[in-house]
Scaffold this active site. Structure first.
Site, short mmCIF file in Angstrom:
data_model
loop_
_atom_site.label_atom_id
_atom_site.label_comp_id
_atom_site.label_asym_id
_atom_site.label_seq_id
_atom_site.Cartn_x
_atom_site.Cartn_y
_atom_site.Cartn_z
N CYS A 85 34.43 58.07 71.04
CA CYS A 85 34.01 58.71 69.25
C CYS A 85 33.71 57.63 68.52
O CYS A 85 34.07 56.89 68.29
CB CYS A 85 35.68 59.25 68.62
N VAL A 199 29.12 63.14 97.06
CA VAL A 199 30.56 64.02 96.90
C VAL A 199 31.19 64.24 95.11
O VAL A 199 30.86 65.05 94.70
CB VAL A 199 31.68 63.23 97.68
N ASP A 273 38.20 49.39 92.18
CA ASP A 273 39.20 48.53 92.20
C ASP A 273 39.92 49.40 92.74
O ASP A 273 41.42 48.39 93.40
CB ASP A 273 39.75 49.06 90.61
N ARG A 335 44.00 43.72 87.40
CA ARG A 335 42.45 44.40 87.13
C ARG A 335 42.33 43.62 85.47
O ARG A 335 43.26 43.79 84.53
CB ARG A 335 41.80 45.84 86.97
N GLU A 1176 32.19 51.89 53.67
CA GLU A 1176 31.93 51.24 54.07
C GLU A 1176 33.15 49.77 53.94
O GLU A 1176 33.28 48.89 54.92
CB GLU A 1176 30.66 49.66 53.97
C1 LIG Z 1 31.14 56.49 84.13
C2 LIG Z 1 32.09 56.00 85.41
C3 LIG Z 1 32.98 54.89 85.61
C4 LIG Z 1 33.78 54.44 86.25
N1 LIG Z 1 35.14 53.21 86.55
C5 LIG Z 1 35.55 52.86 87.52
C6 LIG Z 1 36.06 51.75 87.65
O1 LIG Z 1 36.97 51.18 86.55
N2 LIG Z 1 36.83 50.94 88.68
C7 LIG Z 1 36.44 51.86 89.88
O2 LIG Z 1 37.18 51.85 90.93
N3 LIG Z 1 35.40 52.80 90.12
C8 LIG Z 1 34.42 53.05 88.73
N4 LIG Z 1 33.49 53.82 89.29
C9 LIG Z 1 32.94 54.42 90.44
C10 LIG Z 1 34.06 56.12 90.69
O3 LIG Z 1 34.81 55.24 91.35
C11 LIG Z 1 32.74 55.89 92.07
O4 LIG Z 1 31.69 55.94 92.02
C12 LIG Z 1 33.25 56.77 92.71
O5 LIG Z 1 35.08 57.08 93.43
C13 LIG Z 1 32.50 57.39 93.48
O6 LIG Z 1 33.06 58.89 94.37
P1 LIG Z 1 31.77 59.68 94.61
O7 LIG Z 1 32.48 60.43 95.24
O8 LIG Z 1 31.21 59.70 93.54
O9 LIG Z 1 30.38 59.57 96.31
P2 LIG Z 1 29.40 60.08 95.34
O10 LIG Z 1 28.50 59.01 94.29
O11 LIG Z 1 29.57 60.82 95.74
O12 LIG Z 1 28.71 58.56 97.19
C14 LIG Z 1 28.41 57.25 97.28
C15 LIG Z 1 27.95 56.87 98.73
O13 LIG Z 1 29.03 56.95 99.01
C16 LIG Z 1 29.24 58.12 100.25
N5 LIG Z 1 30.04 58.80 101.58
C17 LIG Z 1 30.91 59.31 100.21
N6 LIG Z 1 31.83 59.61 100.91
C18 LIG Z 1 31.98 59.80 101.68
C19 LIG Z 1 32.65 59.63 103.30
N7 LIG Z 1 33.32 61.27 103.06
N8 LIG Z 1 32.22 59.42 104.28
C20 LIG Z 1 30.67 58.66 104.21
N9 LIG Z 1 30.03 57.92 103.32
C21 LIG Z 1 30.83 58.75 101.71
C22 LIG Z 1 27.14 58.58 99.58
O14 LIG Z 1 26.33 59.00 101.18
C23 LIG Z 1 27.01 57.79 99.11
O15 LIG Z 1 26.44 56.55 99.05
C24 LIG Z 1 33.01 54.08 88.31
C25 LIG Z 1 32.02 55.76 87.99
C26 LIG Z 1 31.50 56.22 86.71
C27 LIG Z 1 30.69 56.46 86.55
S1 FES Z 2 31.17 60.60 67.59
FE1 FES Z 2 33.16 61.59 66.93
S2 FES Z 2 33.40 62.43 64.75
FE2 FES Z 2 31.40 61.13 65.13
#
Ligand SMILES: Cc1cc2nc3c(=O)[nH]c(=O)nc-3n(C[C@H](O)[C@H](O)[C@H](O)COP(=O)(O)OP(=O)(O)OC[C@H]3O[C@@H](n4cnc5c(N)ncnc54)[C@H](O)[C@@H]3O)c2cc1C
Ligand code: FES
Length: 1238
Positions: A85, A199, A273, A335, A1176
């Protein structure tokens, strides 16, 4: 079994939702059916301002309550960690959350100190009647879980009865396949090895063949590990505990709810992480492909240091084996991120050591780092060499040197400083060393001494706790009529609609027949000639309608508000990266963006490319005029002072980060060149003027409408005008409605923000702390067009004295012309920067003569009726009252003693405390800038339609205006409606800027209402017992006009820059803030412990709104001064273009104790109902955190005998704090202690 998960809609592929029920904010409740308790409480606790983030907040809280109807405050805080926010400062949102928590909402500090509830009792004892209640819980509906939506029975039946079958979804560019069994998945992977397995989809975009069904998300992993922790003895769960620690801060809850463990591991990102700790802990991966299964150590996938081999494309990670820890084994994870929660790490680590039984001899050691290079890396050689060593100081020294040698970091990456990462690499190992040493002692106290007492606190990471807060304001007089809402904490007029999602913003407006979407094409060069624009490929794109360039502008493309123009489309050359060159209009947003990416522009680079203030000085590149203020005899004063200090501070820019990006919908009406412009702006009149001028039509053909704005903070003035002109030119060319909604990335790239600033100063003062002379130069980086940069520079000069009398002063301000995107107005308008310079030299003076900063502040503070440096009179009585009250309320001196005591007992953690006063002058400099008008209609049924020239952007102006009208007309607020601000009802309205909205529009509304009341008075006199409706009916029958305009001429303000004197301001606001922080010297991380603010805002019209403004601005100030960092490439390309790279404060950043008191018995004869404009001022008080951090760093440096004078720049990030707390580890990285001290 049903699970409720909050999720980010933008990350969730729709195909993955087969069989799931989706609940959006509209489904939770609405004003037409029933408002849900979450929605009601968020609104009634004042948890929404602009309302743009509110649906997200509702959904996070709602989901938590569906899973845990009586959550703990810890669960509540975790649920909100992923929500941002920009308006509220989170406190009121958390207040709403607390009403659902089972625990007491008191501060729980009864044992040693006074509890917050006791404080309230004390307050009521005083003569002045003050209140601490901004809402009443009695009004809330109870939360009744039996009333919640049920899971749709048809989906239930489907899940129970239908046989599982493979799902295929075919799109334009991809096919999505959801297999039903592992075998089928393995077959698919064998057939399409390159297709990603989707996933959670948090790390890839949906590309080709995918499979999804993700009950195995990271939230579930968290739950499983938490349960296992309870089940097994501590000795066996050290790995679980370390993984859990990382999971708590990984992403936000919404990310953890959909992201999978497998995806995190397999992506092998450097920022994972989990991989460092899982690899260090010898976790095993169970992999399968068609006809083959294998188990490999997770660490193997990083063996080649690029993370590329080992797993074949056909293989699937089926499960992860996380082992129990063994006797004599210690495991830890670390971290450090730009923000403690919901931010990717800068560096992280997983470490494990196993000792020979009963000894401290290393049998096995494993160290993995993330964030250092392109994937997780292992310090294998270091670990190998250290096997057989004892766990002692020699081993530590050698480990640090070895690890620094082994983990080779690339030179510089995206502007990040490598030295910081290296320092973290060794600091993490040291922290592990301390942890293990202490554990050895617990195991065998006779043999192992453990670590000194004062080192122990660093073993505890900072945690986010539910903040405790108190808000104090003066109650209304008992004699005030209960119906009169002025002075009461009235809920935001749109609060409920914000919370139900019914509030309409520009992009919510229904599509108009034939509407086109516009995407801009921007320059990729900072300074270059446009050789050619090739649109041929773009025009072939699906759905593309046309491309618009400068040649399509019928009239004005360049607006000359000063010597240099503001430009709609670049014509022959570009002057910054991000300048709009042309725009594509297409039948959908996607098509427009895809085509925009295909426009090819050829450039010929021009010299010079000026990006920084230094380069502007070197090339004498400034916007004119340069400004100077001088009083007294500065040169003579410097000859007579005891001491002189000279210094410089750099203050980085700031992105507005309004949650609603720039948005406009232009609808040509088809006759007489009329156009409706629906736009998110603070200044409809300038939009009308610019659109009319660009099209070459009179302003009377352009109708500009603003219902509400999802945050602006100064960023939606001229920039919104240029963007509206882009859309209007396109609409004019195509004769179609055109919608332009900037993506976050484009918005950050194109629209500029707060000016980066350099303040150079020379200060002369006496040994007793009296400041006699200041000679300063301010440089602001204006970017490529003037916008309001010269005005910002002027204001920075006028407000530079902050709260101090400086008898001899000379200061210059220069607005530098560079090839960065043009910077613009931002809450505070130059004051947050120039006053920070002042407070910096105040602390410099204190350091020099060995007095405390607060003493220097007191000695030099304005004390009696005096004149400012431009000869405007001021009465500082309320400044002194705020200061004294803040001192008292914060118990400053006793807490300073406690801080000293803490610092004596803690080596690696230090606390700091600072108190800062503030004088915030109110005024816009010229009378015509503060004129205002209102229009009030009374209809024959007695209802009132009110409008005025002010814009609702979260600051609650319409709520306050309805309060004013209610008082003036003596009717309930419910009879009065506000529809929109429009150039058709109030012409030529001034911008809603400079905290002036309520002041000036309030006067106009009052005027209009009084005119109406005067007309009604004879009728009322004749029938005093009649009702409002009787009088209105009678008035109509008597042909009395029931519509009136109201007008306010503006404040008589002026400034003569030639003479350097004038009355540019009408009155002054005052305030003071005391903040206390704790820093971790090993990482530079910090925690905001407590802030007390006392603010003089006259008689508040609406204390809930005003306190909300103070808190919101304060937290934005914390962002400016301690977190928010814009990063550019050496070629002037902005790197930080979204929430993943640019961190604004989140829930974890607000002070654990946060109190705001409004100064009582303060009157202001110049503004409506004796109030003061407050939008402000609070932002600057965020610098109390900056100075508390500086205090903590100073204490570290004093203890270590480091150089006394040192410079800190803004934002004071963890990186800077770490570098300033120089020690053996920074020495290992940088070479010398003093270099490490900046
Ligand atoms: C806003 C945001 C904040 C984040 N912050 C953090 C953070 O602070 N710390 C951190 O560590 N991560 C962070 N991430 C990353 C996040 O943890 C990883 O992107 C997530 O864990 C990946 O998992 P998924 O299921 O979304 O993978 P997907 O995006 O669905 O897949 C990722 C890749 O892995 C492969 N894959 C997935 N599962 C398998 C499987 N079982 N076997 C073989 N291949 C596989 C897929 O083919 C693909 O290539 C962040 C992501 C976002 C969007
Ligand atoms: S962004 Fe949270 S009230 Fe405006």
């Amino acid at each position: 079994m049903l699970f409720h998960y909050s999720a980010n809609a933008c990350l969730l592929p729709i195909c993955s939702l087969y069989g799931a029920a989706v609940t959006t904010v509209e489904g939770v409740g609405s004003t037409k059916t029933r408002v849900h308790p979450v929605q009601e409480r968020l609104a009634k606790c004042h948890g929404s301002q602009c309302g743009f983030c509110t649906p997200g907040m509702v959904m996070s809280i709602y989901t938590l309550l569906r899973n845990h109807p009586e959550p703990t405050s810890e669960q509540m805080i975790a649920a909100l960690a992923g929500n941002l926010c920009r308006c509220t400062g989170y406190r009121p949102i958390l207040d709403a959350c607390k009403t659902f928590c089972k625990e007491s909402i008191c501060c729980q500090r009864k044992t040693n100190e006074k509890c917050c509830l006791d404080q309230e009792d004390d307050l009521f004892d005083k003569e002045e009647k003050v209140s601490t209640r901004l809402f009443s819980t009695d009004e809330f509906q109870p939360l009744d879980p039996t009333q919640e939506l049920i899971f749709p029975p048809e989906l239930m039946r489907m899940a129970e009865n239908q046989p599982k079958r493979t799902l295929f979804f075919h799109g334009e560019r991809m096919t999505w396949i959801s297999p039903v069994s592992l075998d089928e998945l393995l077959d698919l992977k064998a057939a399409y090895p390159k297709a990603p397995l989707l996933v959670g989809n948090t790390s890839v975009a949906p590309l080709l063949v995918s499979s999804a069904c993700n009950p195995h998300n990271l939230s579930l992993v968290k739950d499983i590990l938490t349960n296992a922790m309870a089940e097994f003895p501590e000795e066996k769960t050290k790995v679980f505990s370390a993984v859990l620690q990382q999971l708590r801060t990984l992403g936000g809850e919404q990310i953890r709810n959909i992201a999978s463990l497998g995806g995190n591991i397999i992506s092998r990102k450097s920022t994972s992480d989990l991989n460092p700790i899982l690899a260090a802990s010898n976790c095993m991966l169970n992999l399968a492909s068609r006809g083959r299964k294998q188990q490999i150590p997770l660490s193997d996938i990083f063996a080649d240091e690029v993370g590329n081999n080992t797993i074949t494309p056909e293989e699937i990670l089926v499960s992860v084996h996380i082992p129990h820890s063994r006797k004599g084994e210690y495991v830890s994870a670390f971290r450090q991120a730009p923000r403690r929660e919901n931010a990717l790490p800068v560096t992280n680590a997983g470490m494990r050591v196993l000792f020979e039984e009963g000894t401290d001899t290393i049998k096995d050691l494993s160290i993995f780092y993330g964030g250092a290079v392109s994937t997780t890396v292992c310090a294998k050689q270091t670990c190998r060499i250290l096997i057989g060593r004892h766990w002692n100081k020699q081993m530590l020294d050698e480990a640090c040197r070895l690890v620094l040698k082994e983990i080779a970091l690339p030179g510089s990456d995206n502007g990040e400083k490598v030295d910081y990462k290296k320092t973290l690499i060794v600091s993490f190992f040291y922290r592990f060393f301390l942890e293990v040493s202490q554990s050895l002692k617990t195991m065998d106290p006779c043999h192992y001494p453990g670590i000194p007492m004062e080192y122990r606190s660093v073993l505890q990471d900072f945690k986010t706790k539910m903040p405790q807060s108190i808000q104090i304001y003066q109650d209304t007089e008992l004699s005030q009529s209960p119906q009169d809402p002025v002075g009461r904490p009235i809920m935001h007029q749109s609060g409920i609609k914000h919370a139900t999602g019914e509030a309409i913003y520009v992009d919510d407006l229904p599509s108009v027949d034939g509407e086109l979407f516009l995407a801009v094409v921007t320059s990729s060069r900072a300074h270059a000639k446009i050789v050619s624009i090739d649109t041929s490929e773009a025009l072939k794109g699906p759905g593309v309608f046309d491309i618009v360039t400068a040649h399509d502008v019928p009239a004005t493309n360049e607006f000359y508000y000063s010597n240099d123009p503001e430009i709609i489309f670049a014509r022959n050359k570009v002057i910054c990266v991000g300048q709009i060159v042309c725009a594509v209009v297409a039948d959908s947003d996607d098509h427009a963006k895809q085509a925009a990416a295909k426009v090819k522009i050829e450039y010929e680079v021009l010299e010079p490319v000026i990006l920084t203030i230094e380069e502007a000085i070197q090339h004498n590149s400034f916007f004119e005029p340069k400004r100077k203020l001088e009083q007294g005899n500065v040169d003579r004063a410097f000859e007579t002072v005891d001491n002189i200090i000279e210094g410089e501070i750099r203050i980085g820019g700031q992105e507005h980060f309004y949650i609603e990006t720039q948005s406009v919908l232009v609808v040509p009406k088809g006759e007489d060149n009329e156009m409706d412009v629906y736009v998110s702006t603070q200044h409809p009149a300038i939009i009308q003027e610019m659109v009319a001028a660009s099209l070459g039509v009179p302003a009377n053909r352009i109708m500009c409408h603003v219902k509400r704005v999802g945050g602006a903070f100064g960023g939606k003035l001229l920039k919104a005008g240029l963007l509206a002109s882009v859309a209007a030119v396109a609409a004019n060319k195509t004769s179609r409605a055109v919608r332009l909604i900037l993506s976050r990335g484009d918005d950050m790239l194109i629209t500029g923000g707060r000016h980066p600033f350099i303040g150079k100063y020379k200060v002369g003062f006496m040994n007793d702390g009296r400041i006699r002379a200041v000679d300063a130069k301010y440089y602001i980086n204006g970017g490529c067009t003037p916008d309001e940069s010269v005005l910002v520079a002027e204001v920075s000069l006028l407000k530079m004295d902050n709260a101090y009398k400086i008898p001899n002063l000379r200061c210059w301000a220069y607005a530098c012309k560079t090839n960065l995107p043009s910077n613009t107005a931002f809450r505070g308008f130059g004051f947050p920067q120039s006053a920070l310079v002042t407070e910096t030299w105040i602390t410099g003076v204190a350091d020099k003569i060995g007095l405390s900063p607060e003493k220097i502040r007191e000695i030099n503070m304005y004390k009696e009726n005096e004149q400012t440096h431009f000869k405007q009179k001021l009465d500082p009585q309320n400044l002194i009252r705020c200061w004294n009250e803040c001192m008292e309320k914060s118990a400053y001196y006793s807490r300073k003693t406690a801080v000293n005591e803490f610092n004596k007992q803690n080596h690696w953690k230090k606390k700091g405390i600072a108190i800062v006063p503030m004088k915030f002058p109110f005024g816009l400099g010229k009378r015509y800038l503060s004129q205002a008008a209102a229009l009030v209609h009374i209809y024959t049924d007695g209802s009132v339609l009110l409008t005025h020239g002010g814009i609702e952007m979260g600051q609650g102006i319409h709520t306050k205006m309805i309060q004013v009208a209610s008082r003036e007309l003596n009717i309930p607020m419910s009879c009065i409606h506000f529809c929109e601000t429009s150039t058709t009802t109030v012409p030529n309205a001034c911008a809603s800027v400079g905290s002036a909205g309520t002041d000036v529009n309030g006067m106009a509304v009052k005027d209009a209402c009084q005119t109406l009341l005067k007309r009604l008075q004879p009728i009322i006199n004749k029938n005093p017992k009649g009702t409002w409706n009787d009088w209105i009916k009678e008035a109509f029958e008597q042909s009395v006009s029931l519509s009136a305009t109201g007008y306010f001429r503006g404040y008589n303000e002026n400034m003569d820059w030639e003479k350097g004197e004038g009355q540019p301001f009408t009155y002054f606001l005052y305030g003071a803030a005391c903040s206390e922080v704790e820093i971790n010297c090993l990482t530079g991380d910090h925690k905001n412990l407590r802030t007390d603010i006392v603010m003089d805002i006259g008689c508040s019209i609406n204390p809930a709104v005003d306190i909300g403004q103070i808190e919101g601005a304060f937290v934005q100030g914390i962002g400016l001064y301690t977190m928010e960092e814009l990063k550019y490439s050496p070629e002037g390309v902005l790197y930080t273009r979204g929430p993943d790279q640019y961190k604004i404060p989140a829930v974890c950043d607000i002070p654990e104790q946060f109190s705001v008191s409004l100064l009582s018995s303060s009157q202001n004869p110049y503004a409506i109902y004796a109030s003061k404009g407050i939008g402000e001022a609070g932002l600057f008080l965020g610098c109390s955190v900056f100075f508390a951090l500086r205090d903590a760093v100073t204490r570290v440096r004093n203890e270590r005998g480091l150089k006394k004078t040192f410079a800190l720049n803004s934002p004071l990030t963890a990186e800077q704090i770490r570098a300033s707390c120089a020690d053996d580890f920074t020495e290992m990285v940088i070479g010398s202690w003093e270099e490490g001290s900046v």
